[in-house]
Design a protein around this motif. Structure first.
Motif, mmCIF file in Angstrom:
data_model
loop_
_atom_site.group_PDB
_atom_site.id
_atom_site.type_symbol
_atom_site.label_atom_id
_atom_site.label_comp_id
_atom_site.label_asym_id
_atom_site.label_seq_id
_atom_site.Cartn_x
_atom_site.Cartn_y
_atom_site.Cartn_z
ATOM 1 N N THR A 170 0.853 -1.189 0.000
ATOM 2 C CA THR A 170 0.000 0.000 0.000
ATOM 3 C C THR A 170 0.892 1.244 0.000
ATOM 4 O OG1 THR A 170 -0.083 0.056 2.423
ATOM 5 C CG2 THR A 170 -1.773 -1.245 1.281
ATOM 6 N N GLY A 171 0.262 2.384 -0.243
ATOM 7 C CA GLY A 171 1.026 3.631 -0.220
ATOM 8 C C GLY A 171 1.644 3.896 1.140
ATOM 9 N N ALA A 172 0.890 3.590 2.195
ATOM 10 C CA ALA A 172 1.410 3.788 3.542
ATOM 11 C C ALA A 172 2.580 2.848 3.828
ATOM 12 C CB ALA A 172 0.293 3.568 4.567
ATOM 13 N N ARG A 173 2.479 1.618 3.340
ATOM 14 C CA ARG A 173 3.560 0.652 3.542
ATOM 15 C C ARG A 173 4.826 1.097 2.816
ATOM 16 N NH1 ARG A 173 6.139 -2.660 6.852
ATOM 17 N NH2 ARG A 173 7.089 -4.429 5.767
ATOM 18 N N ILE A 174 4.681 1.618 1.602
ATOM 19 C CA ILE A 174 5.847 2.103 0.854
ATOM 20 C C ILE A 174 6.509 3.258 1.598
ATOM 21 C CG2 ILE A 174 6.551 3.253 -1.285
ATOM 22 C CD1 ILE A 174 4.367 1.663 -2.708
ATOM 23 N N GLU A 175 5.712 4.189 2.068
ATOM 24 C CA GLU A 175 6.266 5.329 2.797
ATOM 25 C C GLU A 175 6.944 4.888 4.091
ATOM 26 O OE1 GLU A 175 7.268 9.223 3.664
ATOM 27 O OE2 GLU A 175 6.484 8.341 1.801
ATOM 28 N N SER A 176 6.364 3.859 4.754
ATOM 29 C CA SER A 176 6.945 3.370 6.003
ATOM 30 C C SER A 176 8.300 2.718 5.760
ATOM 31 C CB SER A 176 5.988 2.366 6.651
ATOM 32 O OG SER A 176 6.585 1.738 7.762
ATOM 33 N N VAL A 177 8.402 1.903 4.688
ATOM 34 C CA VAL A 177 9.667 1.221 4.403
ATOM 35 C C VAL A 177 10.756 2.227 4.043
ATOM 36 C CG1 VAL A 177 10.810 -0.401 2.854
ATOM 37 C CG2 VAL A 177 8.524 -0.911 3.710
ATOM 38 N N ILE A 178 10.398 3.250 3.266
ATOM 39 C CA ILE A 178 11.410 4.211 2.815
ATOM 40 C C ILE A 178 11.812 5.165 3.921
ATOM 41 C CG2 ILE A 178 11.846 6.107 1.193
ATOM 42 C CD1 ILE A 178 10.077 4.667 -0.813
ATOM 43 N N SER A 179 10.820 5.660 4.650
ATOM 44 C CA SER A 179 11.117 6.657 5.693
ATOM 45 C C SER A 179 11.572 6.035 7.003
ATOM 46 C CB SER A 179 9.880 7.533 5.939
ATOM 47 O OG SER A 179 8.803 6.741 6.435
ATOM 48 N N GLY A 180 11.228 4.754 7.226
ATOM 49 C CA GLY A 180 11.608 4.108 8.475
ATOM 50 C C GLY A 180 10.635 4.345 9.619
ATOM 51 N N ARG A 181 9.529 5.023 9.362
ATOM 52 C CA ARG A 181 8.526 5.277 10.403
ATOM 53 C C ARG A 181 7.516 4.138 10.464
ATOM 54 N NH1 ARG A 181 5.969 10.819 8.861
ATOM 55 N NH2 ARG A 181 6.142 9.836 6.784
ATOM 56 N N PRO A 182 6.793 4.016 11.554
ATOM 57 C CA PRO A 182 5.746 3.002 11.634
ATOM 58 C C PRO A 182 4.684 3.229 10.568
ATOM 59 C CG PRO A 182 6.268 3.830 13.814
ATOM 60 C CD PRO A 182 6.983 4.724 12.845
ATOM 61 N N GLU A 183 4.098 2.144 10.090
ATOM 62 C CA GLU A 183 3.115 2.264 9.026
ATOM 63 C C GLU A 183 1.899 3.059 9.457
ATOM 64 O OE1 GLU A 183 0.613 -0.697 5.964
ATOM 65 O OE2 GLU A 183 2.139 -1.498 7.337
ATOM 66 N N GLY A 184 1.542 2.968 10.751
ATOM 67 C CA GLY A 184 0.394 3.709 11.244
ATOM 68 C C GLY A 184 0.594 5.210 11.219
ATOM 69 N N ASP A 185 1.832 5.656 11.228
ATOM 70 C CA ASP A 185 2.122 7.092 11.208
ATOM 71 C C ASP A 185 2.294 7.632 9.793
ATOM 72 O OD1 ASP A 185 2.093 6.923 13.941
ATOM 73 O OD2 ASP A 185 4.276 6.784 14.137
ATOM 74 N N CYS A 186 2.159 6.785 8.792
ATOM 75 C CA CYS A 186 2.365 7.200 7.407
ATOM 76 C C CYS A 186 1.021 7.316 6.691
ATOM 77 C CB CYS A 186 3.253 6.204 6.669
ATOM 78 S SG CYS A 186 4.915 6.035 7.363
ATOM 79 N N GLU A 187 0.959 8.211 5.734
ATOM 80 C CA GLU A 187 -0.259 8.436 4.967
ATOM 81 C C GLU A 187 -0.192 7.707 3.620
ATOM 82 O OE1 GLU A 187 -0.826 12.570 4.531
ATOM 83 O OE2 GLU A 187 -1.086 12.959 6.684
ATOM 84 N N GLU A 188 -1.374 7.284 3.176
ATOM 85 C CA GLU A 188 -1.465 6.615 1.885
ATOM 86 C C GLU A 188 -1.059 7.545 0.747
ATOM 87 O OE1 GLU A 188 -2.288 3.356 -0.646
ATOM 88 O OE2 GLU A 188 -2.224 3.449 1.551
ATOM 89 N N ALA A 189 -1.386 8.807 0.902
ATOM 90 C CA ALA A 189 -1.094 9.769 -0.163
ATOM 91 C C ALA A 189 0.406 9.964 -0.348
ATOM 92 C CB ALA A 189 -1.760 11.111 0.145
ATOM 93 N N ALA A 190 1.175 9.821 0.723
ATOM 94 C CA ALA A 190 2.628 9.999 0.607
ATOM 95 C C ALA A 190 3.237 8.916 -0.279
ATOM 96 C CB ALA A 190 3.263 9.976 1.994
ATOM 97 N N GLY A 191 2.798 7.671 -0.069
ATOM 98 C CA GLY A 191 3.294 6.595 -0.918
ATOM 99 C C GLY A 191 2.813 6.726 -2.348
ATOM 100 N N ALA A 192 1.550 7.163 -2.520
ATOM 101 C CA ALA A 192 1.029 7.359 -3.866
ATOM 102 C C ALA A 192 1.807 8.441 -4.602
ATOM 103 C CB ALA A 192 -0.452 7.724 -3.801
#
Length: 232
Positions: A170-192
Protein backbone atom coordinates in the motif's frame (compact mmCIF):
# COMPACT_ATOMS: atom_id res chain seq x y z
CA UNK A 1 -2.25 -13.06 -19.09
CA UNK A 2 0.51 -12.30 -21.59
CA UNK A 3 2.81 -15.05 -20.29
CA UNK A 4 -0.04 -17.58 -20.29
CA UNK A 5 -0.88 -16.77 -23.93
CA UNK A 6 2.77 -17.16 -24.88
CA UNK A 7 2.88 -20.52 -23.06
CA UNK A 8 -0.26 -21.70 -24.84
CA UNK A 9 1.25 -20.61 -28.14
CA UNK A 10 4.39 -22.60 -27.45
CA UNK A 11 2.35 -25.68 -26.51
CA UNK A 12 0.26 -25.35 -29.67
CA UNK A 13 3.40 -24.96 -31.78
CA UNK A 14 4.96 -28.04 -30.16
CA UNK A 15 1.87 -30.13 -30.81
CA UNK A 16 1.70 -28.93 -34.41
CA UNK A 17 5.37 -29.80 -34.86
CA UNK A 18 4.92 -33.30 -33.44
CA UNK A 19 1.84 -34.04 -35.54
CA UNK A 20 3.52 -32.58 -38.59
CA UNK A 21 6.55 -34.83 -38.17
CA UNK A 22 4.26 -37.85 -37.67
CA UNK A 23 2.28 -36.95 -40.80
CA UNK A 24 5.48 -36.54 -42.83
CA UNK A 25 6.80 -39.87 -41.57
CA UNK A 26 3.57 -41.68 -42.44
CA UNK A 27 3.40 -40.09 -45.89
CA UNK A 28 6.98 -41.00 -46.71
CA UNK A 29 6.53 -44.51 -45.30
CA UNK A 30 3.49 -45.00 -47.56
CA UNK A 31 5.43 -43.67 -50.56
CA UNK A 32 8.36 -45.97 -49.78
CA UNK A 33 6.09 -48.99 -49.44
CA UNK A 34 4.43 -48.18 -52.78
CA UNK A 35 7.75 -47.72 -54.57
CA UNK A 36 9.31 -50.89 -53.15
CA UNK A 37 6.22 -52.92 -53.94
CA UNK A 38 6.17 -51.51 -57.46
CA UNK A 39 9.68 -52.75 -58.16
CA UNK A 40 9.80 -56.21 -59.75
CA UNK A 41 11.12 -59.15 -57.78
CA UNK A 42 14.76 -60.08 -58.29
CA UNK A 43 13.68 -63.57 -59.40
CA UNK A 44 11.36 -62.19 -62.08
CA UNK A 45 14.17 -62.21 -64.64
CA UNK A 46 15.02 -65.86 -63.94
CA UNK A 47 11.36 -66.80 -64.22
CA UNK A 48 11.07 -65.01 -67.56
CA UNK A 49 14.19 -66.72 -68.95
CA UNK A 50 12.90 -70.08 -67.77
CA UNK A 51 9.61 -69.36 -69.51
CA UNK A 52 11.50 -68.60 -72.72
CA UNK A 53 13.32 -71.95 -72.44
CA UNK A 54 10.06 -73.81 -71.92
CA UNK A 55 8.22 -72.07 -74.74
CA UNK A 56 11.12 -72.43 -77.20
CA UNK A 57 12.29 -75.98 -76.61
CA UNK A 58 12.62 -76.44 -80.36
CA UNK A 59 15.62 -74.12 -80.43
CA UNK A 60 18.58 -76.36 -81.22
CA UNK A 61 20.90 -73.97 -83.00
CA UNK A 62 24.12 -73.47 -80.98
CA UNK A 63 23.90 -69.72 -81.45
CA UNK A 64 20.34 -69.66 -80.16
CA UNK A 65 21.25 -71.81 -77.19
CA UNK A 66 24.22 -69.54 -76.44
CA UNK A 67 21.92 -66.53 -76.48
CA UNK A 68 19.59 -68.19 -74.00
CA UNK A 69 22.56 -69.00 -71.74
CA UNK A 70 23.66 -65.35 -71.83
CA UNK A 71 20.15 -64.30 -70.87
CA UNK A 72 20.16 -66.75 -67.98
CA UNK A 73 23.53 -65.50 -66.72
CA UNK A 74 22.25 -61.92 -66.78
CA UNK A 75 19.91 -62.58 -63.87
CA UNK A 76 22.59 -61.68 -61.30
CA UNK A 77 23.16 -58.34 -63.00
CA UNK A 78 19.43 -57.66 -62.93
CA UNK A 79 19.23 -58.54 -59.21
CA UNK A 80 22.17 -56.24 -58.41
CA UNK A 81 20.54 -53.43 -60.35
CA UNK A 82 17.29 -53.81 -58.39
CA UNK A 83 19.23 -53.75 -55.14
CA UNK A 84 20.95 -50.53 -56.22
CA UNK A 85 17.57 -49.00 -57.06
CA UNK A 86 16.23 -49.87 -53.63
CA UNK A 87 19.24 -48.29 -51.91
CA UNK A 88 18.93 -45.11 -54.02
CA UNK A 89 15.21 -44.83 -53.32
CA UNK A 90 15.82 -45.30 -49.57
CA UNK A 91 18.50 -42.59 -49.51
CA UNK A 92 16.28 -40.18 -51.46
CA UNK A 93 13.39 -40.80 -49.07
CA UNK A 94 15.62 -40.13 -46.06
CA UNK A 95 16.79 -36.86 -47.59
CA UNK A 96 13.21 -35.92 -48.43
CA UNK A 97 12.10 -36.59 -44.85
CA UNK A 98 14.96 -34.53 -43.41
CA UNK A 99 14.18 -31.61 -45.74
CA UNK A 100 10.46 -31.74 -45.03
CA UNK A 101 10.98 -31.88 -41.26
CA UNK A 102 13.45 -28.98 -41.47
CA UNK A 103 10.95 -26.98 -43.52
CA UNK A 104 8.21 -27.74 -41.00
CA UNK A 105 10.42 -26.71 -38.07
CA UNK A 106 11.33 -23.45 -39.81
CA UNK A 107 7.66 -22.79 -40.52
CA UNK A 108 6.69 -23.31 -36.88
CA UNK A 109 9.58 -21.10 -35.75
CA UNK A 110 8.56 -18.34 -38.16
CA UNK A 111 4.95 -18.54 -37.00
CA UNK A 112 6.09 -18.37 -33.37
CA UNK A 113 8.28 -15.35 -34.07
CA UNK A 114 5.44 -13.62 -35.88
CA UNK A 115 3.12 -14.19 -32.94
CA UNK A 116 5.76 -12.95 -30.54
CA UNK A 117 6.38 -9.83 -32.62
CA UNK A 118 2.65 -9.18 -32.79
CA UNK A 119 2.38 -9.55 -29.02
CA UNK A 120 5.30 -7.17 -28.51
CA UNK A 121 3.73 -4.63 -30.86
CA UNK A 122 0.45 -4.82 -28.94
CA UNK A 123 1.94 -4.60 -25.47
CA UNK A 124 4.80 -2.21 -26.23
CA UNK A 125 8.05 -2.80 -24.32
CA UNK A 126 8.50 -6.33 -23.00
CA UNK A 127 10.53 -6.36 -19.81
CA UNK A 128 12.94 -9.27 -20.02
CA UNK A 129 15.27 -8.10 -17.25
CA UNK A 130 15.33 -5.27 -14.73
CA UNK A 131 18.43 -4.42 -12.73
CA UNK A 132 18.61 -1.62 -10.18
CA UNK A 133 22.00 0.00 -9.63
CA UNK A 134 21.61 1.93 -6.38
CA UNK A 135 25.21 3.12 -6.23
CA UNK A 136 24.85 4.73 -9.66
CA UNK A 137 21.19 5.82 -9.30
CA UNK A 138 20.49 3.94 -12.52
CA UNK A 139 18.11 1.29 -13.81
CA UNK A 140 19.00 -1.25 -16.50
CA UNK A 141 15.84 -2.22 -18.38
CA UNK A 142 16.63 -4.98 -20.89
CA UNK A 143 19.65 -3.41 -22.62
CA UNK A 144 18.76 0.23 -21.85
CA UNK A 145 20.20 2.18 -18.92
CA UNK A 146 18.24 5.05 -17.33
CA UNK A 147 19.45 7.49 -14.70
CA UNK A 148 16.84 8.34 -12.06
CA UNK A 149 16.72 10.40 -8.90
CA UNK A 150 17.75 8.76 -5.61
CA UNK A 151 14.13 8.95 -4.40
CA UNK A 152 12.84 7.21 -7.52
CA UNK A 153 15.54 4.54 -7.24
CA UNK A 154 14.60 3.91 -3.60
CA UNK A 155 10.92 3.57 -4.46
CA UNK A 156 11.70 1.22 -7.35
CA UNK A 157 13.96 -0.88 -5.12
CA UNK A 158 11.18 -1.25 -2.53
CA UNK A 159 8.74 -2.37 -5.23
CA UNK A 160 11.30 -4.81 -6.66
CA UNK A 161 11.96 -6.42 -3.27
CA UNK A 162 8.23 -6.75 -2.64
CA UNK A 163 7.72 -8.26 -6.08
CA UNK A 164 10.42 -10.88 -5.45
CA UNK A 165 8.55 -11.81 -2.27
CA UNK A 166 5.17 -11.83 -4.09
CA UNK A 167 3.89 -9.02 -1.88
CA UNK A 168 1.57 -6.10 -2.60
CA UNK A 169 2.38 -2.76 -0.97
CA UNK A 170 0.00 0.00 0.00
CA UNK A 171 1.03 3.63 -0.22
CA UNK A 172 1.41 3.79 3.54
CA UNK A 173 3.56 0.65 3.54
CA UNK A 174 5.85 2.10 0.85
CA UNK A 175 6.27 5.33 2.80
CA UNK A 176 6.95 3.37 6.00
CA UNK A 177 9.67 1.22 4.40
CA UNK A 178 11.41 4.21 2.81
CA UNK A 179 11.12 6.66 5.69
CA UNK A 180 11.61 4.11 8.47
CA UNK A 181 8.53 5.28 10.40
CA UNK A 182 5.75 3.00 11.63
CA UNK A 183 3.12 2.26 9.03
CA UNK A 184 0.39 3.71 11.24
CA UNK A 185 2.12 7.09 11.21
CA UNK A 186 2.36 7.20 7.41
CA UNK A 187 -0.26 8.44 4.97
CA UNK A 188 -1.47 6.62 1.88
CA UNK A 189 -1.09 9.77 -0.16
CA UNK A 190 2.63 10.00 0.61
CA UNK A 191 3.29 6.60 -0.92
CA UNK A 192 1.03 7.36 -3.87
CA UNK A 193 3.03 10.54 -4.48
CA UNK A 194 6.25 8.52 -4.54
CA UNK A 195 4.73 6.11 -7.08
CA UNK A 196 3.57 9.03 -9.25
CA UNK A 197 7.04 10.56 -9.24
CA UNK A 198 8.58 7.18 -10.08
CA UNK A 199 6.18 6.72 -13.02
CA UNK A 200 6.93 10.22 -14.27
CA UNK A 201 10.68 9.64 -14.02
CA UNK A 202 10.47 6.25 -15.79
CA UNK A 203 8.14 7.64 -18.43
CA UNK A 204 10.43 10.56 -19.15
CA UNK A 205 13.44 8.25 -19.32
CA UNK A 206 11.67 5.86 -21.72
CA UNK A 207 10.50 8.69 -23.95
CA UNK A 208 13.99 10.13 -23.97
CA UNK A 209 15.53 6.79 -24.87
CA UNK A 210 12.98 5.47 -27.35
CA UNK A 211 11.23 8.49 -28.85
CA UNK A 212 12.83 11.89 -28.26
CA UNK A 213 16.58 11.47 -28.41
CA UNK A 214 19.28 13.95 -27.53
CA UNK A 215 22.58 13.57 -29.36
CA UNK A 216 25.49 15.49 -27.90
CA UNK A 217 26.58 18.44 -30.10
CA UNK A 218 23.82 17.69 -32.58
CA UNK A 219 20.54 18.34 -30.84
CA UNK A 220 17.21 16.57 -30.48
CA UNK A 221 15.50 14.19 -32.87
CA UNK A 222 12.78 11.55 -32.93
CA UNK A 223 13.91 7.97 -32.75
CA UNK A 224 11.44 6.92 -35.46
CA UNK A 225 12.18 6.07 -39.08
CA UNK A 226 11.05 8.93 -41.30
CA UNK A 227 8.98 6.63 -43.53
CA UNK A 228 6.88 5.77 -40.48
CA UNK A 229 6.06 9.40 -39.65
CA UNK A 230 2.81 11.05 -40.59
CA UNK A 231 1.50 14.44 -39.59
CA UNK A 232 -2.20 15.15 -40.32
Amino acid sequence: MHSSSVTEGLKTGSRALIWGVVAIGLALAAAAAFLFLSLPDSNAFDARVEQIFVQNDVLTNPTQLRLLEVLASSSNTFADMLHSYRVIIFILLVFAMVLMVAALVLLVVILGLNRRMSAIQRTGIEVQSLRILRAENAVMLNDMVFTLTPAAIETLAVLAEARMDDEWLTGARIESVISGRPEGDCEEAAGATRIKRLRDALGNALVSELLVRNVSRKGYTLGVAKERLRVD
